[in-house]
Scaffold this motif. Structure first.
Motif, PDB file in Angstrom:
ATOM      1  N   SER A 147       0.792  -1.236   0.000  1.00 33.96           N
ATOM      2  CA  SER A 147       0.000   0.000   0.000  1.00 33.96           C
ATOM      3  C   SER A 147       0.826   1.289   0.000  1.00 33.96           C
ATOM      4  CB  SER A 147      -0.941   0.006   1.212  1.00 33.96           C
ATOM      5  OG  SER A 147      -0.205  -0.171   2.396  1.00 33.96           O
ATOM      6  N   CYS A 148       2.166   1.186   0.059  1.00 38.50           N
ATOM      7  CA  CYS A 148       2.986   2.398   0.225  1.00 38.50           C
ATOM      8  C   CYS A 148       3.167   3.184  -1.077  1.00 38.50           C
ATOM      9  CB  CYS A 148       4.360   2.031   0.791  1.00 38.50           C
ATOM     10  SG  CYS A 148       5.336   0.976  -0.301  1.00 38.50           S
ATOM     11  N   ILE A 149       3.231   4.491  -0.928  1.00 38.27           N
ATOM     12  CA  ILE A 149       3.607   5.399  -2.031  1.00 38.27           C
ATOM     13  C   ILE A 149       4.438   6.524  -1.422  1.00 38.27           C
ATOM     14  CG2 ILE A 149       2.807   7.146  -3.688  1.00 38.27           C
ATOM     15  CD1 ILE A 149       0.431   5.490  -4.287  1.00 38.27           C
ATOM     16  N   SER A 150       5.594   6.799  -2.032  1.00 37.59           N
ATOM     17  CA  SER A 150       6.438   7.907  -1.566  1.00 37.59           C
ATOM     18  C   SER A 150       6.182   9.120  -2.462  1.00 37.59           C
ATOM     19  CB  SER A 150       7.917   7.528  -1.665  1.00 37.59           C
ATOM     20  OG  SER A 150       8.147   6.280  -1.029  1.00 37.59           O
ATOM     21  N   LEU A 151       5.798  10.226  -1.829  1.00 32.47           N
ATOM     22  CA  LEU A 151       5.591  11.476  -2.573  1.00 32.47           C
ATOM     23  C   LEU A 151       6.939  12.189  -2.732  1.00 32.47           C
ATOM     24  CD1 LEU A 151       2.351  12.816  -0.805  1.00 32.47           C
ATOM     25  CD2 LEU A 151       2.544  11.432  -2.905  1.00 32.47           C
ATOM     26  N   PRO A 152       7.074  13.071  -3.719  1.00 30.27           N
ATOM     27  CA  PRO A 152       8.345  13.803  -3.871  1.00 30.27           C
ATOM     28  C   PRO A 152       8.731  14.485  -2.555  1.00 30.27           C
ATOM     29  CG  PRO A 152       6.919  14.215  -5.746  1.00 30.27           C
ATOM     30  CD  PRO A 152       6.103  13.438  -4.756  1.00 30.27           C
ATOM     31  N   MET A 153       9.988  14.339  -2.149  1.00 32.06           N
ATOM     32  CA  MET A 153      10.449  14.928  -0.884  1.00 32.06           C
ATOM     33  C   MET A 153      11.930  15.224  -0.978  1.00 32.06           C
ATOM     34  SD  MET A 153      10.507  15.974   2.189  1.00 32.06           S
ATOM     35  CE  MET A 153       8.897  15.797   2.909  1.00 32.06           C
ATOM     36  N   PHE A 154      12.225  16.509  -1.145  1.00 33.12           N
ATOM     37  CA  PHE A 154      13.622  16.958  -1.087  1.00 33.12           C
ATOM     38  C   PHE A 154      13.597  18.444  -0.759  1.00 33.12           C
ATOM     39  CE2 PHE A 154      12.206  16.716  -5.531  1.00 33.12           C
ATOM     40  CZ  PHE A 154      12.458  17.983  -6.014  1.00 33.12           C
ATOM     41  N   PRO A 155      14.658  18.955  -0.125  1.00 37.16           N
ATOM     42  CA  PRO A 155      14.599  20.314   0.412  1.00 37.16           C
ATOM     43  C   PRO A 155      14.401  21.397  -0.645  1.00 37.16           C
ATOM     44  CG  PRO A 155      16.558  19.167   1.216  1.00 37.16           C
ATOM     45  CD  PRO A 155      15.916  18.270   0.223  1.00 37.16           C
ATOM     46  N   GLU A 156      14.744  21.092  -1.894  1.00 37.28           N
ATOM     47  CA  GLU A 156      14.679  22.112  -2.951  1.00 37.28           C
ATOM     48  C   GLU A 156      13.302  22.172  -3.612  1.00 37.28           C
ATOM     49  OE1 GLU A 156      16.984  19.695  -2.721  1.00 37.28           O
ATOM     50  OE2 GLU A 156      18.661  20.874  -1.929  1.00 37.28           O
ATOM     51  N   LEU A 157      12.325  21.402  -3.114  1.00 41.80           N
ATOM     52  CA  LEU A 157      10.963  21.488  -3.681  1.00 41.80           C
ATOM     53  C   LEU A 157      10.446  22.906  -3.542  1.00 41.80           C
ATOM     54  CD1 LEU A 157       9.007  18.321  -2.435  1.00 41.80           C
ATOM     55  CD2 LEU A 157       9.376  18.992  -4.813  1.00 41.80           C
ATOM     56  N   GLU A 158       9.747  23.373  -4.566  1.00 43.12           N
ATOM     57  CA  GLU A 158       9.201  24.733  -4.517  1.00 43.12           C
ATOM     58  C   GLU A 158       7.749  24.697  -4.031  1.00 43.12           C
ATOM     59  OE1 GLU A 158       9.981  26.190  -8.435  1.00 43.12           O
ATOM     60  OE2 GLU A 158      12.156  26.056  -8.103  1.00 43.12           O
ATOM     61  N   GLN A 159       7.312  25.855  -3.501  1.00 40.03           N
ATOM     62  CA  GLN A 159       5.982  25.908  -2.902  1.00 40.03           C
ATOM     63  C   GLN A 159       4.892  25.458  -3.866  1.00 40.03           C
ATOM     64  OE1 GLN A 159       5.500  26.647   0.438  1.00 40.03           O
ATOM     65  NE2 GLN A 159       3.497  25.774  -0.037  1.00 40.03           N
ATOM     66  N   GLU A 160       4.979  25.927  -5.119  1.00 43.25           N
ATOM     67  CA  GLU A 160       3.895  25.537  -6.032  1.00 43.25           C
ATOM     68  C   GLU A 160       3.936  24.044  -6.367  1.00 43.25           C
ATOM     69  OE1 GLU A 160       5.740  27.110 -10.268  1.00 43.25           O
ATOM     70  OE2 GLU A 160       3.700  27.663  -9.680  1.00 43.25           O
ATOM     71  N   GLU A 161       5.109  23.432  -6.279  1.00 40.00           N
ATOM     72  CA  GLU A 161       5.189  21.988  -6.494  1.00 40.00           C
ATOM     73  C   GLU A 161       4.531  21.243  -5.321  1.00 40.00           C
ATOM     74  OE1 GLU A 161       9.290  21.494  -9.051  1.00 40.00           O
ATOM     75  OE2 GLU A 161       9.503  21.931  -6.925  1.00 40.00           O
ATOM     76  N   ILE A 162       4.812  21.716  -4.119  1.00 38.63           N
ATOM     77  CA  ILE A 162       4.217  21.093  -2.922  1.00 38.63           C
ATOM     78  C   ILE A 162       2.687  21.212  -2.990  1.00 38.63           C
ATOM     79  CG2 ILE A 162       4.081  21.234  -0.388  1.00 38.63           C
ATOM     80  CD1 ILE A 162       6.987  22.566  -0.616  1.00 38.63           C
ATOM     81  N   ASP A 163       2.215  22.418  -3.310  1.00 43.59           N
ATOM     82  CA  ASP A 163       0.766  22.654  -3.401  1.00 43.59           C
ATOM     83  C   ASP A 163       0.142  21.774  -4.480  1.00 43.59           C
ATOM     84  OD1 ASP A 163       1.084  24.562  -1.449  1.00 43.59           O
ATOM     85  OD2 ASP A 163       1.060  26.265  -2.834  1.00 43.59           O
ATOM     86  N   TYR A 164       0.867  21.618  -5.584  1.00 41.75           N
ATOM     87  CA  TYR A 164       0.347  20.818  -6.693  1.00 41.75           C
ATOM     88  C   TYR A 164       0.230  19.337  -6.292  1.00 41.75           C
ATOM     89  CZ  TYR A 164       0.038  18.686 -11.322  1.00 41.75           C
ATOM     90  OH  TYR A 164      -0.367  17.945 -12.401  1.00 41.75           O
ATOM     91  N   VAL A 165       1.240  18.825  -5.592  1.00 43.30           N
ATOM     92  CA  VAL A 165       1.196  17.418  -5.148  1.00 43.30           C
ATOM     93  C   VAL A 165      -0.015  17.230  -4.230  1.00 43.30           C
ATOM     94  CG1 VAL A 165       2.368  15.626  -3.796  1.00 43.30           C
ATOM     95  CG2 VAL A 165       3.700  17.033  -5.391  1.00 43.30           C
ATOM     96  N   ILE A 166      -0.198  18.154  -3.294  1.00 42.01           N
ATOM     97  CA  ILE A 166      -1.332  18.053  -2.362  1.00 42.01           C
ATOM     98  C   ILE A 166      -2.644  18.061  -3.147  1.00 42.01           C
ATOM     99  CG2 ILE A 166      -2.579  19.280  -0.521  1.00 42.01           C
ATOM    100  CD1 ILE A 166       0.222  20.243   0.483  1.00 42.01           C
TER     101      ILE A 166
END
Ligand SMILES: Cc1ncc(COP(=O)(O)O)c(C=O)c1O
Length: 379
Positions: A351-370
């Motif tokens: 059942s596992c899925i890893s979402l993108p996670m690295f310190p250089e992620l940009e805010q709009e990328e984080i918002d888009y993943v959510i």
């Protein structure tokens, strides 16, 4: 935003962005090694080993070729080999068990805690036999295993504890730091790790002089003095990598803080989703989110969510979709034992899925993943 009409790419790894952010420092460090002419076991490696030991609060740090070698070299330095049972959890990365087999040991696989996915101390306790010699807890996804409980079991049964810290450099427990409750800590510096180089690398840190002395010999053809050898191997951390890591080590705490910030944003944004479970952080632990791993409540839905993310330009992955004991050909003629039910590990794999996670992620990328995960959840 409608994901299907705004398909864009959110990558899984940030190491090229990280290189660009630190380009002048990293380029200078690499040139310095090139000009020094010392590329193997030179002054840059020595300096980095000192910096790593100081950072970790350990007496010794030894650079080796990769994280897998760090583990089996430590097992060998402790005299572990054929007939000795080493316990770890079935849902770790394959290399934890692989290192046991390389050293000739018996890998004993136990279940994980259903919330943290780290090793379940009760399962460890039940797996102990007169042949048990060591526990190898993995600080999976960036969160420390419950080291107090593991130390207690090890003391009761006179066992070694070797921490597999490939995924959790800079993490902490509630009242313990990594290395405080074990014989040795092994880590990996492969590219995508929280502290990663431009290729392979690894290290061991320890307060035990005997482990330090033996690993230093084992990694260099059994030699610490020119022309004088005992049995050994070739597994050294090159000075170019040591130079890179020396630069990056200065940034690790800030990067961990940023990972935690991103994890908090994911968690706040996804909290009310009905079809997924979010990562569990033990109270007062510093979970450094090497990976942000969600689970679909229904394992049958995992493939569907993964496809949806990928179709919408998000590079999601699984860590790990096949537990060690289910890999094809297991155990390949090697010594292995399964202790008790591995139901939690198997549920996690399915059942596992890893979402993108690295310190250089940009805010709009984080918002888009959510946004994309929420849209899938609402379907
Ligand atoms: C938990 C764990 N142990 C061991 C390793 C092995 O490290 P390496 O790939 O550097 O050999 C890794 C990573 O690759 C890992 O994630």
């Amino acid at each position: 935003m409608n994901p299907s009409t705004t398909a864009r790419k959110v990558g899984f790894y940030g190491h090229v962005r990280q290189y660009h952010n630190l380009k002048s420092e990293l380029d200078a460090a690499i040139l310095e090694v090139l000009e020094s002419g010392q590329y193997v076991q030179g002054t840059t490696l020595k300096r980095f080993e000192g910096e790593l030991a100081a950072y970790a609060g350990a007496k010794y740090a030894i650079g080796v070729g990769n994280g897998t070698d760090a583990l089996w070299l430590t097992f060998m330095a402790l005299g572990l080999g054929p007939g000795d049972e080493l316990i770890t959890n079935a849902n770790t990365f394959f290399a934890t068990a692989e290192a046991m087999w390389i050293a000739g040991c018996t890998a004993v696989l136990v279940d994980c805690d259903p919330l943290t996915k780290c090793i379940d101390p009760e399962a460890v306790r039940k797996a102990i036999t007169p042949r048990t010699k060591a526990i190898v807890p993995v600080h999976l996804y960036g969160q420390c295993a419950p080291m107090r409980e593991i130390r207690k079991i090890a003391d009761e049964h006179n066992l070694f504890v070797i921490e597999d810290n490939a995924q959790a450099v800079d993490a902490r427990g509630d009242d313990f730091r990594i290395g405080e409750l074990s014989d040795a800590v092994c880590t990996s510096f492969i590219i995508q790790k929280n502290l990663g180089t431009f290729g392979d690398g690894g290290a061991i840190w320890t307060d035990r002089q005997d482990i330090n002395d033996r690993v230093r010999k084992l990694r260099n053809h059994g030699s610490i003095q020119r022309d004088v050898h005992s049995y050994g191997f070739n597994s050294r951390l090159d000075d170019l990598h040591a130079g890179v890591l020396s630069v990056k080590l200065k940034h690790i705490s800030a990067w961990s803080d940023r990972r935690i910030e991103i994890a908090n944003m994911y968690t706040a944004g996804l909290r009310d989703c009905k079809k997924i479970d979010l990562p569990y952080v033990r109270p007062d632990y510093r979970h450094v989110f090497h990976l942000y791993v969600i689970e679909t409540k229904d394992p049958a839905e995992r493939g569907n969510l993964l496809d949806y993310l990928i179709q919408n330009g998000i590079d999601a992955k699984t860590h790990y979709s096949i537990p060690i004991h289910k890999q094809e050909g297991y155990p390949w003629g090697k010594e292995a034992r399964i202790s008790g039910s591995l139901a939690n590990a198997e549920k996690n794999a399915a059942s596992c899925i890893s979402l993108p996670m690295f310190p250089e992620l940009e805010q709009e990328e984080i918002d888009y993943v959510i946004d994309v995960v929420r849209r899938w959840d609402a379907q």
